[in-house]
Design an enzyme around this catalytic site. Structure first.
Site, PDB file in Angstrom:
ATOM      1  CE  LYS A  14      -2.463  -0.849   4.233  1.00 34.26           C
ATOM      2  NZ  LYS A  14      -1.755  -1.928   4.306  1.00 34.26           N
ATOM      3  NE  ARG A  89      -4.397  -1.149  10.194  1.00 30.81           N
ATOM      4  CZ  ARG A  89      -3.408  -0.694   9.404  1.00 30.81           C
ATOM      5  NH1 ARG A  89      -3.123   0.660   9.090  1.00 30.81           N
ATOM      6  NH2 ARG A  89      -2.488  -1.689   8.722  1.00 30.81           N
ATOM      7  NE  ARG A 128       7.620  -3.273   6.291  1.00 29.69           N
ATOM      8  CZ  ARG A 128       6.480  -2.886   6.319  1.00 29.69           C
ATOM      9  NH1 ARG A 128       5.458  -2.317   5.246  1.00 29.69           N
ATOM     10  NH2 ARG A 128       5.574  -3.117   7.538  1.00 29.69           N
ATOM     11  NE  ARG A 134       6.852  -0.476  10.288  1.00 26.07           N
ATOM     12  CZ  ARG A 134       5.290  -0.716   9.472  1.00 26.07           C
ATOM     13  NH1 ARG A 134       5.239  -0.023   8.116  1.00 26.07           N
ATOM     14  NH2 ARG A 134       4.052  -0.804   9.793  1.00 26.07           N
ATOM     15  NE  ARG A 145       2.126  -5.087  11.463  1.00 27.62           N
ATOM     16  CZ  ARG A 145       3.182  -5.055  10.348  1.00 27.62           C
ATOM     17  NH1 ARG A 145       4.646  -5.600  10.457  1.00 27.62           N
ATOM     18  NH2 ARG A 145       3.407  -3.753   9.470  1.00 27.62           N
TER      19      ARG A 145
HETATM   20  P1  AMP Z   1       0.517   0.639   8.901  1.00 28.64           P
HETATM   21  O1  AMP Z   1       2.444   1.294   8.500  1.00 28.64           O
HETATM   22  O2  AMP Z   1      -0.566   1.234   8.456  1.00 28.64           O
HETATM   23  O3  AMP Z   1       1.277  -0.383   9.125  1.00 28.64           O
HETATM   24  O4  AMP Z   1       0.325   0.560  10.454  1.00 28.64           O
HETATM   25  C1  AMP Z   1       1.819   0.154  11.120  1.00 28.64           C
HETATM   26  C2  AMP Z   1       0.170   0.087  12.640  1.00 28.64           C
HETATM   27  O5  AMP Z   1      -0.453   1.758  13.730  1.00 28.64           O
HETATM   28  C3  AMP Z   1      -0.789  -1.113  12.545  1.00 28.64           C
HETATM   29  O6  AMP Z   1      -0.445  -2.110  12.783  1.00 28.64           O
HETATM   30  C4  AMP Z   1      -1.754  -0.257  13.571  1.00 28.64           C
HETATM   31  O7  AMP Z   1      -1.089  -1.049  14.989  1.00 28.64           O
HETATM   32  C5  AMP Z   1      -1.439   0.952  14.247  1.00 28.64           C
HETATM   33  N1  AMP Z   1      -2.424   2.096  12.436  1.00 28.64           N
HETATM   34  C6  AMP Z   1      -2.335   2.295  11.668  1.00 28.64           C
HETATM   35  N2  AMP Z   1      -3.803   2.898  10.892  1.00 28.64           N
HETATM   36  C7  AMP Z   1      -4.160   2.028  12.147  1.00 28.64           C
HETATM   37  C8  AMP Z   1      -5.688   2.374  11.678  1.00 28.64           C
HETATM   38  N3  AMP Z   1      -6.869   3.120  11.120  1.00 28.64           N
HETATM   39  N4  AMP Z   1      -6.679   2.097  12.989  1.00 28.64           N
HETATM   40  C9  AMP Z   1      -5.896   1.462  14.058  1.00 28.64           C
HETATM   41  N5  AMP Z   1      -4.819   1.019  14.331  1.00 28.64           N
HETATM   42  C10 AMP Z   1      -4.299   1.778  13.028  1.00 28.64           C
END
Ligand code: AMP
Length: 196
Positions: A14, A89, A128, A134, A145
Site C-alpha cells: 500500500k 481498518r 522488510r 519497525r 497483524r
Molecule cells: P501501517 O503502517 O499501516 O502498517 O500501520 C502500523 C500500525 O499502526 C498498525 O498495525 C496499527 O497498530 C496502527 N494503525 C495504523 N492505522 C490504523 C488504523 N486505521 N486503525 C487502528 N490502528 C492503526
C-alpha cells in the site's frame, strides 16, 4: 476531487503504491501508520498510547484514530484529493470516513484492494524487518497483524462493495505492473484530460 482508499493486508504494498499515486495524480498521501510513528517519535500523548499497541500488532481505538484523521484532513484545505492509506481498518472507521468527507461535500471515489496471499505477506514483512527498524516487523507481531486484519479489516471490503467502489488489484507481479492496474482502475472511474 479524487479520493482513493488504498486497502490491503500488512505487506501488500500500500505504502509504495500510494507514493506512485501521489506523484502521478497530485494527491495528498495520508498514511495513518506514518502519522502514528511520527507521534511516537515526538513522544506525544498519542505517541505514548500508540507505541505499545503498534508493537503488539493491535489497533489504535477507533475514536482516537478517527479524530486524528479528521484533524489531519483539515491541514490540506486546497488538496486536489487524498489517498487514505491504512484507513479505514474497521467498518466503524469506514462509516466515519464517509461522514467526515460528507461534511466537507466530498466522498470516496474508489477503494483499491491490493490482494496478496498470506505466505507472500509474511515473507515480504520479514524481509522488510531486516532494514525497516519497525517494532512490528517481527514474526510474532506479523502473525498478530494478519489475524487482526482478517477479523477486523476484511469486512471493510463488503462496505465498499455495497457502494460499488471496490476494485480488486492483483498485488503480486512487479511494482510497475501493480501500478498499471491501479491507474487503469482510477482512470476508469475518474478520467481526466491528462490521462485520457
Ligand atoms: P501501517 O503502517 O499501516 O502498517 O500501520 C502500523 C500500525 O499502526 C498498525 O498495525 C496499527 O497498530 C496502527 N494503525 C495504523 N492505522 C490504523 C488504523 N486505521 N486503525 C487502528 N490502528 C492503526
Amino acid at each position: 476531487m479524487l479520493n482513493v482508499v488504498i486497502f490491503g493486508a500488512p505487506g501488500s504494498g500500500k505504502g509504495t503504491q500510494s507514493e506512485f499515486i501521489e506523484k502521478k495524480y497530485g494527491l495528498v498521501h495520508l498514511s495513518t501508520g506514518d502519522i502514528l510513528r511520527a507521534e511516537i517519535a515526538k513522544g506525544s500523548e498519542i505517541g505514548k498510547i500508540a507505541d505499545g499497541l503498534i508493537s503488539r500488532g493491535e489497533f489504535i481505538p477507533d475514536d482516537l484514530m478517527i479524530s486524528i484523521l479528521n484533524g489531519t484532513i483539515d491541514k490540506y484545505p486546497t488538496s486536489k484529493g487524498f489517498i487514505f492509506d491504512g484507513f479505514p481498518r474497521t467498518v466503524a472507521q469506514a462509516e466515519a470516513l464517509d461522514s467526515m468527507l460528507k461534511r466537507r461535500n466530498i466522498r470516496v471515489t474508489l477503494m483499491l484492494n491490493i490482494d496478496v496471499e498470506t505466505n507472500e505477506l509474511v515473507k515480504r514483512l520479514l524481509n522488510r524487518g531486516k532494514t525497516s527498524g519497525r517494532s512490528d516487523d517481527n514474526l510474532k507481531t506479523i502473525h498478530q497483524r494478519i489475524q487482526v486484519y482478517e477479523t477486523k479489516t476484511l469486512p471493510v471490503i463488503q462496505f465498499y462493495d455495497r457502494q460499488n467502489k471496490h476494485h480488486r488489484i492483483k498485488g503480486t507481479g512487479t511494482m510497475d505492473e501493480v501500478f498499471a492496474d491501479i491507474c487503469a482502475a482510477i482512470d476508469s472511474v475518474y478520467p481526466t484530460k491528462t490521462n485520457v
